[in-house]
Design an enzyme around this catalytic site. Structure first.
Site, PDB file in Angstrom:
ATOM      1  N   ASP A  31     -24.502  95.830  49.535  1.00  0.00           N
ATOM      2  CA  ASP A  31     -25.094  95.086  50.637  1.00  0.00           C
ATOM      3  C   ASP A  31     -25.809  93.849  50.087  1.00  0.00           C
ATOM      4  O   ASP A  31     -26.501  93.901  49.064  1.00  0.00           O
ATOM      5  CB  ASP A  31     -26.079  95.984  51.412  1.00  0.00           C
ATOM      6  CG  ASP A  31     -26.433  95.408  52.769  1.00  0.00           C
ATOM      7  OD1 ASP A  31     -26.021  96.002  53.790  1.00  0.00           O
ATOM      8  OD2 ASP A  31     -27.115  94.366  52.820  1.00  0.00           O
ATOM      9  N   ASN A  87     -25.128 102.391  61.826  1.00  0.00           N
ATOM     10  CA  ASN A  87     -25.750 101.740  62.974  1.00  0.00           C
ATOM     11  C   ASN A  87     -24.654 101.428  63.992  1.00  0.00           C
ATOM     12  O   ASN A  87     -23.600 100.894  63.624  1.00  0.00           O
ATOM     13  CB  ASN A  87     -26.463 100.453  62.541  1.00  0.00           C
ATOM     14  CG  ASN A  87     -27.639 100.745  61.625  1.00  0.00           C
ATOM     15  OD1 ASN A  87     -28.328 101.746  61.768  1.00  0.00           O
ATOM     16  ND2 ASN A  87     -27.866  99.870  60.646  1.00  0.00           N
ATOM     17  N   GLY A  93     -28.926  99.006  66.221  1.00  0.00           N
ATOM     18  CA  GLY A  93     -29.250  98.004  65.202  1.00  0.00           C
ATOM     19  C   GLY A  93     -28.045  97.476  64.447  1.00  0.00           C
ATOM     20  O   GLY A  93     -28.175  96.920  63.358  1.00  0.00           O
ATOM     21  N   GLN A  94     -26.846  97.592  65.034  1.00  0.00           N
ATOM     22  CA  GLN A  94     -25.644  97.091  64.357  1.00  0.00           C
ATOM     23  C   GLN A  94     -25.595  95.571  64.463  1.00  0.00           C
ATOM     24  O   GLN A  94     -25.676  95.019  65.560  1.00  0.00           O
ATOM     25  CB  GLN A  94     -24.389  97.702  64.999  1.00  0.00           C
ATOM     26  CG  GLN A  94     -23.094  97.277  64.315  1.00  0.00           C
ATOM     27  CD  GLN A  94     -21.858  97.975  64.896  1.00  0.00           C
ATOM     28  OE1 GLN A  94     -21.946  98.728  65.865  1.00  0.00           O
ATOM     29  NE2 GLN A  94     -20.713  97.711  64.290  1.00  0.00           N
ATOM     30  N   SER A  95     -25.471  94.899  63.302  1.00  0.00           N
ATOM     31  CA  SER A  95     -25.440  93.431  63.318  1.00  0.00           C
ATOM     32  C   SER A  95     -24.063  92.868  62.963  1.00  0.00           C
ATOM     33  O   SER A  95     -23.785  91.706  63.252  1.00  0.00           O
ATOM     34  CB  SER A  95     -26.497  92.862  62.361  1.00  0.00           C
ATOM     35  OG  SER A  95     -26.233  93.261  61.037  1.00  0.00           O
ATOM     36  N   HIS A 100     -19.042 100.273  59.551  1.00  0.00           N
ATOM     37  CA  HIS A 100     -19.416 100.413  58.140  1.00  0.00           C
ATOM     38  C   HIS A 100     -20.418 101.537  57.964  1.00  0.00           C
ATOM     39  O   HIS A 100     -21.268 101.757  58.826  1.00  0.00           O
ATOM     40  CB  HIS A 100     -19.988  99.105  57.567  1.00  0.00           C
ATOM     41  CG  HIS A 100     -21.055  98.488  58.419  1.00  0.00           C
ATOM     42  ND1 HIS A 100     -20.768  97.767  59.557  1.00  0.00           N
ATOM     43  CD2 HIS A 100     -22.411  98.483  58.319  1.00  0.00           C
ATOM     44  CE1 HIS A 100     -21.892  97.350  60.116  1.00  0.00           C
ATOM     45  NE2 HIS A 100     -22.915  97.776  59.378  1.00  0.00           N
ATOM     46  N   HIS A 102     -23.486 102.749  55.657  1.00  0.00           N
ATOM     47  CA  HIS A 102     -24.462 102.360  54.638  1.00  0.00           C
ATOM     48  C   HIS A 102     -24.705 103.583  53.756  1.00  0.00           C
ATOM     49  O   HIS A 102     -25.020 104.670  54.262  1.00  0.00           O
ATOM     50  CB  HIS A 102     -25.820 102.008  55.270  1.00  0.00           C
ATOM     51  CG  HIS A 102     -25.824 100.793  56.141  1.00  0.00           C
ATOM     52  ND1 HIS A 102     -26.297  99.559  55.708  1.00  0.00           N
ATOM     53  CD2 HIS A 102     -25.456 100.618  57.436  1.00  0.00           C
ATOM     54  CE1 HIS A 102     -26.216  98.692  56.714  1.00  0.00           C
ATOM     55  NE2 HIS A 102     -25.712  99.305  57.760  1.00  0.00           N
TER      56      HIS A 102
HETATM   57  P1  AMP Z   1     -25.660  96.563  60.264  1.00  0.00           P
HETATM   58  O1  AMP Z   1     -26.949  95.870  60.580  1.00  0.00           O
HETATM   59  O2  AMP Z   1     -25.734  98.065  60.290  1.00  0.00           O
HETATM   60  O3  AMP Z   1     -24.520  96.024  61.106  1.00  0.00           O
HETATM   61  O4  AMP Z   1     -25.332  96.248  58.762  1.00  0.00           O
HETATM   62  C1  AMP Z   1     -24.744  95.054  58.346  1.00  0.00           C
HETATM   63  C2  AMP Z   1     -25.100  94.896  56.910  1.00  0.00           C
HETATM   64  O5  AMP Z   1     -24.243  93.949  56.343  1.00  0.00           O
HETATM   65  C3  AMP Z   1     -26.524  94.427  56.649  1.00  0.00           C
HETATM   66  O6  AMP Z   1     -27.222  95.398  55.885  1.00  0.00           O
HETATM   67  C4  AMP Z   1     -26.338  93.116  55.908  1.00  0.00           C
HETATM   68  O7  AMP Z   1     -27.297  92.919  54.898  1.00  0.00           O
HETATM   69  C5  AMP Z   1     -24.948  93.278  55.335  1.00  0.00           C
HETATM   70  N1  AMP Z   1     -24.222  92.051  55.063  1.00  0.00           N
HETATM   71  C6  AMP Z   1     -24.090  90.970  55.875  1.00  0.00           C
HETATM   72  N2  AMP Z   1     -23.308  90.047  55.286  1.00  0.00           N
HETATM   73  C7  AMP Z   1     -22.930  90.555  54.085  1.00  0.00           C
HETATM   74  C8  AMP Z   1     -22.135  90.077  53.015  1.00  0.00           C
HETATM   75  N3  AMP Z   1     -21.535  88.877  53.052  1.00  0.00           N
HETATM   76  N4  AMP Z   1     -21.972  90.867  51.927  1.00  0.00           N
HETATM   77  C9  AMP Z   1     -22.566  92.063  51.868  1.00  0.00           C
HETATM   78  N5  AMP Z   1     -23.326  92.578  52.844  1.00  0.00           N
HETATM   79  C10 AMP Z   1     -23.517  91.837  53.940  1.00  0.00           C
END
Ligand code: AMP
Length: 114
Positions: A31, A87, A93-95, A100, A102
């Site tokens: 991450d 998430n 809290g999925q962004s 994926h 974690h």
């Molecule tokens: P979520 O908030 O559960 O959707 O997790 C998305 C995750 O992707 C977050 O922990 C971010 O830090 C991570 N993330 C976003 N862009 C990248 C990237 N280019 N390489 C690695 N991790 C990333």
């Protein structure tokens, strides 16, 4: 595959991201904003938006993902335990809109999460 999905692009190797484990169907990488000493993301190469978008045909793929998580935890030496988080959706809290897992470890994690 989705053309403008960040994790699809990573899975396609567009950013030269270092994969910790890669199979025909699965990729994993660290991450970019780690929340623990070990913070690894494990993704299907197939574009699935979230856990809520799984189809029956994804059953085997989900098994592959969890086995990859287990192997990565062992590879990282997380003998005292770890946490796996998925998430899902806005309240979850999925962004990033690509499923994926974690894998978090290397310190004692708090419960409950926020
Ligand atoms: P979520 O908030 O559960 O959707 O997790 C998305 C995750 O992707 C977050 O922990 C971010 O830090 C991570 N993330 C976003 N862009 C990248 C990237 N280019 N390489 C690695 N991790 C990333």
């Amino acid at each position: 595959m989705s053309a403008d999905c960040l994790f699809c692009k990573i899975a396609r190797g567009e950013f030269s991201t270092e994969f910790l484990l890669e199979t025909e169907h699965v990729a994993s990488f660290r991450d970019i904003n780690p929340q623990a000493p070990t913070h690894i993301l494990v993704i299907p190469k197939k574009h699935i938006e979230s856990l809520a978008h799984l189809e029956a045909e994804d059953q085997g793929l989900m098994g592959e993902l969890l086995l990859a998580v287990k192997d990565l935890a062992a590879q990282e030496g997380l003998r005292d335990g770890y946490r796996v988080v998925v998430n899902t959706g806005r309240d979850g809290g999925q962004s990033v809109g690509h499923l994926h897992f974690h894998l978090l470890g290397g310190r004692a994690l708090q419960w409950p999460p926020g």
